[in-house]
Design an enzyme around this catalytic site. Structure first.
Site, PDB file in Angstrom:
ATOM      1  N   GLY A   1       0.766  -1.162  -0.006  1.00 29.21           N
ATOM      2  CA  GLY A   1      -0.204  -0.184   0.049  1.00 29.21           C
ATOM      3  C   GLY A   1       0.787   1.205   0.220  1.00 29.21           C
ATOM      4  O   GLY A   1       0.436   2.568   0.106  1.00 29.21           O
ATOM      5  N   THR A   2       2.046   1.135   0.043  1.00 28.32           N
ATOM      6  CA  THR A   2       3.012   2.069   0.229  1.00 28.32           C
ATOM      7  C   THR A   2       3.557   2.886  -0.984  1.00 28.32           C
ATOM      8  O   THR A   2       3.957   3.928  -1.043  1.00 28.32           O
ATOM      9  CB  THR A   2       4.491   1.563   0.821  1.00 28.32           C
ATOM     10  OG1 THR A   2       4.806   0.732   0.123  1.00 28.32           O
ATOM     11  CG2 THR A   2       4.131   1.109   2.513  1.00 28.32           C
TER      12      THR A   2
ATOM     13  N   ARG B   1      17.761  10.318  -0.922  1.00 27.43           N
ATOM     14  CA  ARG B   1      16.774  10.954  -2.010  1.00 27.43           C
ATOM     15  C   ARG B   1      15.424  10.223  -1.880  1.00 27.43           C
ATOM     16  O   ARG B   1      15.077   9.331  -1.499  1.00 27.43           O
ATOM     17  CB  ARG B   1      17.325  10.112  -3.352  1.00 27.43           C
ATOM     18  CG  ARG B   1      16.968  10.853  -4.547  1.00 27.43           C
ATOM     19  CD  ARG B   1      17.601  10.214  -5.549  1.00 27.43           C
ATOM     20  NE  ARG B   1      17.313  10.672  -7.016  1.00 27.43           N
ATOM     21  CZ  ARG B   1      17.770  10.287  -7.889  1.00 27.43           C
ATOM     22  NH1 ARG B   1      18.315   8.967  -8.101  1.00 27.43           N
ATOM     23  NH2 ARG B   1      17.774  10.708  -9.337  1.00 27.43           N
TER      24      ARG B   1
ATOM     25  N   LYS C   1       4.850  12.515  -3.687  1.00 31.16           N
ATOM     26  CA  LYS C   1       3.363  12.355  -3.286  1.00 31.16           C
ATOM     27  C   LYS C   1       3.186  11.016  -2.333  1.00 31.16           C
ATOM     28  O   LYS C   1       2.889  11.049  -1.237  1.00 31.16           O
ATOM     29  CB  LYS C   1       2.522  12.098  -4.685  1.00 31.16           C
ATOM     30  CG  LYS C   1       1.215  12.404  -4.074  1.00 31.16           C
ATOM     31  CD  LYS C   1       0.452  12.616  -5.501  1.00 31.16           C
ATOM     32  CE  LYS C   1      -0.893  12.810  -5.186  1.00 31.16           C
ATOM     33  NZ  LYS C   1      -1.819  12.898  -6.457  1.00 31.16           N
TER      34      LYS C   1
ATOM     35  N   GLN D   1       3.083   8.317   2.939  1.00 32.88           N
ATOM     36  CA  GLN D   1       3.486   7.266   3.938  1.00 32.88           C
ATOM     37  C   GLN D   1       3.905   8.079   5.361  1.00 32.88           C
ATOM     38  O   GLN D   1       3.613   7.592   6.261  1.00 32.88           O
ATOM     39  CB  GLN D   1       4.864   6.620   3.530  1.00 32.88           C
ATOM     40  CG  GLN D   1       4.680   5.538   2.589  1.00 32.88           C
ATOM     41  CD  GLN D   1       5.914   4.578   2.863  1.00 32.88           C
ATOM     42  OE1 GLN D   1       5.898   4.006   3.824  1.00 32.88           O
ATOM     43  NE2 GLN D   1       6.799   4.375   1.728  1.00 32.88           N
TER      44      GLN D   1
ATOM     45  N   GLY E   1      14.754   4.760   2.268  1.00 35.14           N
ATOM     46  CA  GLY E   1      13.680   4.162   2.682  1.00 35.14           C
ATOM     47  C   GLY E   1      12.897   5.219   3.747  1.00 35.14           C
ATOM     48  O   GLY E   1      13.412   5.759   4.494  1.00 35.14           O
TER      49      GLY E   1
ATOM     50  N   GLY F   1       9.687   3.874   5.101  1.00 34.20           N
ATOM     51  CA  GLY F   1       8.728   3.020   5.576  1.00 34.20           C
ATOM     52  C   GLY F   1       8.518   3.492   7.084  1.00 34.20           C
ATOM     53  O   GLY F   1       7.401   3.228   7.574  1.00 34.20           O
ATOM     54  N   GLU F   2       9.628   3.729   7.818  1.00 33.31           N
ATOM     55  CA  GLU F   2       9.517   3.439   9.247  1.00 33.31           C
ATOM     56  C   GLU F   2       9.747   4.905   9.854  1.00 33.31           C
ATOM     57  O   GLU F   2       9.287   5.104  10.896  1.00 33.31           O
ATOM     58  CB  GLU F   2      10.519   2.466  10.087  1.00 33.31           C
ATOM     59  CG  GLU F   2      11.219   1.492   8.992  1.00 33.31           C
ATOM     60  CD  GLU F   2      10.458   0.051   8.875  1.00 33.31           C
ATOM     61  OE1 GLU F   2       9.698  -0.235  10.115  1.00 33.31           O
ATOM     62  OE2 GLU F   2      10.405  -0.331   7.968  1.00 33.31           O
TER      63      GLU F   2
END
Lengths: 744, 340
Positions: free
Chosen positions: A472-473, A634, A639, A644, A708, A710-711
């Site tokens: 979904g990311t 980077r 968007k 996220q 990254g 995500g976290e």
């Protein structure tokens, strides 16, 4: 002419958006294969004991019921633990569904009822009688405080805390200002919107295709092939779309086992879907107790830092996460002691949940830092800058890049931090107290080995694939952007495929490493394709690129052209047509440059600023504003990246104010196991959120320079809010979430 | 979920007859609560009688100057009805503080009264619960009881009634109209829901087979001075920890009439008419309100995790009465009422 095929970094719409909003995107429970049977899982009402008997007979008489599977009749399966271990299994002995008569945790899957229709299966499951012999259970970590142990085995990605450095005890005692406090946060469950499900399609030759909900199709494939003795060819796993993961899909969950087992036994396709209540039965962010001691010198530098954590694990696996290590590297401090222990309880093994370890550890550290700043009479931002770590003292290595200082400055400026009155209870809006708090965090930048394939067809369309997931990311979108840019094709001409074990292998989608790992593989495979294209282009009659080397050309706007003389160009479609080939194919992989990476500490950072308004009389807290400044290399797509981080902030609000799975220790059972009582923010709880990206150039992390996201966005949010609550009210809440009763 | 048959009723009499002719039948309107309970195996009716074709959706003036709400008018249609908004804004506000727009679009007025408790243990068939299984014991006592009752509890049950709408209906002294095998009758709102006593499996005073057909609101709507204050663990879509429906009739600063109903604290909407009577003739000041709050909570007791509700309820009462007096929306209220 502008280079319209430069897509990297642009705020690009999701390429899978239309499929999702039109319903064309199919999720695991939506593959309606022919002759499908339905399995419903029966869960244990007790936390510990023995199954005496499963009374299947009456249930089997119900028309439409095909089978009742339990430990009493489960087929002979693989014997050794290693067959049940997945890529991220912690040390120990993995839980085997339906293996024996032992009940090890409440809501343990005890039986699977399979029927012709879902409704019959559900009814039959509801009346299946199972006799248990209950045994005493232990689920309360508060009673295990003295029984913690240092894990011996751990799991992939876990690092034992570094040994102490300096004289942390002595220097703390000598410090000009000191604090020491305990911080607690209860268990949390991932609760993605989509329930876990597997539709296993049984093929006449005995092979299967499992449409599963997983963050790693290869991991799931290896799991079922080892347990059921299937070759990789016989066990294909597909996850095209996922309605959220947050780590819950890292390990194969029991619906996969159940669905495959039933399909193989019944020689028929079987779907197993878990209920929302069962979503609380397979892993959670562990209940964690933390203790932090900080001391400062008169000049506001840290004299000593100690951080200890104790969290729960199951009786059968040693779940580990990096809770305290971050505290040894986020700030400069020469006297550090970090401790980490587990306590065994009769619960299921905890499971990585967005920013595992760091999200927990940063709450304690960052509230403690706020307490320390207050004690020392320093502004919290200033205090952090005074203790800015220029090198990673844990690893004794320089950072590959680190613009956390800019996150502090830019975040503070955007927030208007300079207008903050440092005195608690000093700011008001009508009858409400206003509080401003800040915090920050750090997460790993990791690259893993990853493979990708590319196919360019005569019509000028490019398909790139890799068996990663999009939870979904935005993986579909960023990989499409990277491929389009590296081959200079319009984004509409590029398709990215993922989530299928028929595709080249990719690592589990987790740890914020997908963009770096799969992205680099996509870049590499497109360069391979570029080389093939150049070769074909050079064969063309009168080709202007005849003498060009690969480094002399660029792929832009649908053309291959000379970098130094862009007018010398050929159209990519023409190259293919001239070649007479139907398609060109390339396949390659990307591995991290260990030589470069070993010499550096590679991390993303952030700084979060939050405003709360508190009605002191009623104990209500509203988060009115959050600014999250993120330095994560980077940014590939402004968007989806922003989305996220917005999601992270919302989760941070959740951790700070409402989210917690509550266990009744009398039953050893989570009691608020539904969306009504397991609270996460609703729209009315989410106000003004702002995301800032402080871009970093980093040639060490990977060729794309991405770290990254995500976290990292989650870190610091909950602590910033808790700190803002203190600034508003003068009350320090150290047991999150901060609910009404804690402020009365 | 167990197998069940389903029929549509087109007339109230048919519905009542249908119910009488089945052993384990249940009426279903919006189904927003019943469906959940069936999926959790808490309720296992063998026959469902669909009510949505009954002509009970109207909201109209009654001859005595009040307003009659059809039992099958949706919560949303009721909350946004011009007469309700104008004459009974307390009711509008309470309805809109509950559930979500989607649920309010489905949920009916009759069904709202029939909502069952949100007690964790009631919903989880793995644990004992006297309300679900009489005689099995109460797990909430000595268990996790953050959302449980502090007033009118018994040794067999400390569950709360979960509705917001009903708290306003209690304050407004609505009358419940029902139809049953023995004809029609009316029930005063205060008598509709009951305290658990030693029969917590019985939520209300409906007789077997009776069907709610409507709600009568008396002419007096307290439209000038009212407040519905709901405190919960998030800003919307959560049940009340404590809620207060406050309504005042003021003459200058003197209280002529007062109503205070509490939600989230008892097995039924909680009122104390002695406290309300004592407010009459008093000045509408913080002191008066605090006295009333203390008096209202006099018999309250916590059970561990819900101890805080006693103090929270007092503060909420004071705040709600203050809001009702001033009829000014402060910043907190802007947040709490940002729901619809």
């Amino acid at each position: 002419m502008s280079q319209y095929t430069n897509y990297i970094g642009k705020p690009t719409n999701r390429v899978d958006g239309p499929a999702k909003v039109t319903g064309a995107a199919k999720y695991a429970a939506e593959f309606n294969v022919p002759n499908l049977a339905y399995g419903v899982v029966v869960s244990s009402p007790i936390a510990k004991g023995k199954i005496i008997k499963v009374y299947s007979k009456p249930v089997l008489k119900i028309p439409g019921v095909l089978a009742v599977f339990s430990h009493e009749n489960v087929p002979n399966l693989a014997w050794f633990d290693r067959n049940y271990k997945d890529d991220v299994a912690p040390g120990g002995s993995p839980f085997r569904p339906l293996h024996d008569n032992e009940v090890k945790f409440s809501q343990q899957p005890i039986a699977l009822v399979v029927a012709d229709t879902f409704e019959v299966a559900r009814y039959a499951a509801s009346i299946l009688e199972i006799e248990y012999e209950e045994e005493d259970h232990e689920t309360d970590i508060e009673l295990k405080r003295t029984e913690g142990f240092m894990p011996g085995r751990g799991k992939s990605g876990w690092m034992p805390p570094p040994p102490p450095r300096g004289k942390p005890d002595k220097e703390w005692k000598k410090a000009a200002h000191r604090i020491e406090h305990e911080y607690i946060h209860g268990a949390q469950h991932h609760n993605p919107m989509e329930m876990f499900a597997t539709t296993t399609e049984y093929h006449p030759d005995g092979s299967i295709t499992a449409y599963d909900k997983t963050q790693g199709v290869y991991n799931a494939q290896q799991y079922i092939s080892k347990i059921f003795g299937l070759s990789k060819k016989q066990a294909r796993v597909v996850t095209e779309y996922m309605g959220g993961g947050f780590g819950s899909g890292l390990r194969p969950q029991y619906q996969l086992f159940m669905s495959v087992m039933a399909a193989l036994e019944l020689k028929r396709s079987v779907r197993v879907t878990l209920t929302r209540q069962q979503m609380f039965s397979f892993g959670h962010r562990p209940y964690t107790l933390q203790y932090v001691k900080l001391g400062t010198n008169p000049d506001g530098t840290l004299a000593a830092l100690q951080h200890h954590a104790l969290h729960e694990t199951s009786r059968f696996e040693e779940y580990t996460e990096n809770v305290v290590n971050w505290s040894g590297m986020l700030y400069q401090c020469d006297n550090v002691k970090l401790g980490y222990q587990l306590a065994e309880l009769d619960v299921y093994t905890p499971l990585d949940m967005r920013a595992p370890g760091a999200a927990t550890g940063s709450i304690a550290l960052e509230i403690a830092m706020d307490e320390m700043a207050f004690e020392a009479g320093l502004d919290p931002v200033d205090f952090r800058i005074r203790n800015y770590a220029e090198t990673d003292q844990n690893m004794k290595k320089p950072f590959s890049s680190k613009r956390l200082r800019d996150c502090y400055h830019q975040g503070a400026a955007k927030f208007g931090w300079e207008k903050r009155n440092p005195r608690p209870r000093s700011m008001r809006d009508g009858n409400m107290l206003v509080g401003w708090g800040m915090a920050g965090g750090v997460w790993d930048a990791t690259q893993k080995k990853s493979a990708a394939k590319a196919t360019l067809t005569a019509d000028g369309r490019l398909e790139v694939s890799s068996a990663t997931s999009d939870i979904g990311t935005g993986t579909y979108t960023i990989m499409t952007q990277i491929a389009a840019q590296y081959l200079g094709l319009p984004i509409e001409a590029v398709t990215f495929k993922l989530g299928d074990t028929d595709l080249p292998e990719a690592p589990l989608e987790g740890g914020s490493w997908t963009a770096a790992s799969v992205g680099t593989a996509v870049k590499n495979v497109c360069e391979e394709m570029g080389k093939k294209l150049l070769k074909q282009a050079q064969k063309m009659k009168g080709s202007p690129l005849k003498k060009a080397k690969f480094d002399d050309v660029e792929f832009v706007n649908g053309q291959i052209r000379l970098r130094l003389d862009p007018d010398q160009a050929v159209v990519i479609r023409d190259v293919l047509q001239a070649s007479g080939k139907e398609k060109l194919e390339a396949e390659t992989s990307a591995t991290p440059n260990m030589l470069k990476q070993m010499q550096h500490s590679m991390h993303s950072h952030n700084a979060v600023f939050a405003e709360v308004k508190v009605d002191e009389d009623l104990g209500t807290v509203h988060v009115t504003r959050v600014v999250n400044a993120v330095a994560a290399g980077r940014i590939l797509n402004l968007k989806t990246a922003r989305s996220q981080v917005l999601g992270s902030i919302v989760w941070g609000i959740s951790m700070a104010l409402m989210e917690e799975t509550i266990m009744d220790h009398k039953f050893g059972r989570y009691m608020n196991h539904n969306y009504a009582e397991y609270h996460i923010p609703v729209n009315a709880d989410v106000r003004d959120l702002q995301v800032l990206f402080v871009e970093e150039e980093d040639e060490v992390v990977n060729p794309l320079g991405v770290k990254g996201i995500g976290e990292i966005g989650l870190l610091g949010v909950a602590a910033a809010i808790a700190n803002a609550v203190f600034h508003a009210t003068g009350k320090r809440v150290r047991t999150l979430p901060v609910m009404i009763d804690k402020l009365l | 979920m167990n197998p069940f048959t389903y029929s549509h009723a087109t007339a109230v009499d048919d519905a009542v007859r249908d119910k009488a002719s089945h052993h384990d039948a249940a009426y279903i309107g919006g189904g927003t609560n019943l469906l959940d309970l069936m999926k959790e195996n808490v309720e296992r009716p063998t026959h469902l009688i669909g009510l949505n074709r009954l002509p009970l959706t109207k909201i109209q003036n009654d001859p005595e100057g009040g307003l009659r709400l059809g039992a099958l008018a949706t919560n949303a249609d009721t909350a946004w009805h011009p007469e309700v908004e104008k004459r009974y804004p307390l009711l509008s506000q309470a309805i809109l503080a509950g559930a979500s727009p989607q649920l309010r679009n489905m949920a009916t007025n009759g069904g709202n009264l029939m909502q069952r408790t949100r007690c964790y243990y009631f919903y989880d068939t793995a644990t004992p619960c006297n309300k679900r299984e009489p005689g099995s014991g109460c797990s909430a006592i000595g268990g996790y009881n953050r959302i449980h009752a502090i007033l009118g509890t018994s040794q067999s049950c400390i569950a709360t009634h979960p509705s917001d709408m009903c708290i306003a209906l209690a304050a407004l002294e609505a009358v419940v109209r029902v139809s049953g095998p023995n004809g029609e009758r009316t029930i005063e709102f205060a008598d509709f829901h009951r305290l658990p006593g030693n029969a917590p499996h019985i939520d209300n005073t409906l007789r077997p087979g009776e069907l709610i057909t409507g709600l009568d609101l008396p002419a007096k709507g307290f439209e000038k001075n009212y407040s519905y204050l709901k405190l919960r663990d998030r800003t919307s879509y959560a049940f009340a920890l404590v809620s207060v429906a406050a309504a005042l009739e003021l003459e200058g600063n003197t209280i002529k009439d007062a109503r205070i109903a509490l939600g989230g604290v008892a097995h039924k909407p909680w009122r104390d008419t002695d406290v309300e009577d004592a407010l009459k003739g008093q000045p509408a000041t913080a002191d008066t309100f605090r006295k009333a709050a203390t008096q209202l909570l006099q018999g309250a007791r916590g059970f561990g995790s819900n101890d805080f509700k006693v103090e929270l309820a007092k503060r909420a009462i004071v705040r709600a009465l203050k809001q009702a007096t001033e009829m000014k929306q402060g910043p907190t209220e802007a947040f709490l009422n940002s729901n619809p």
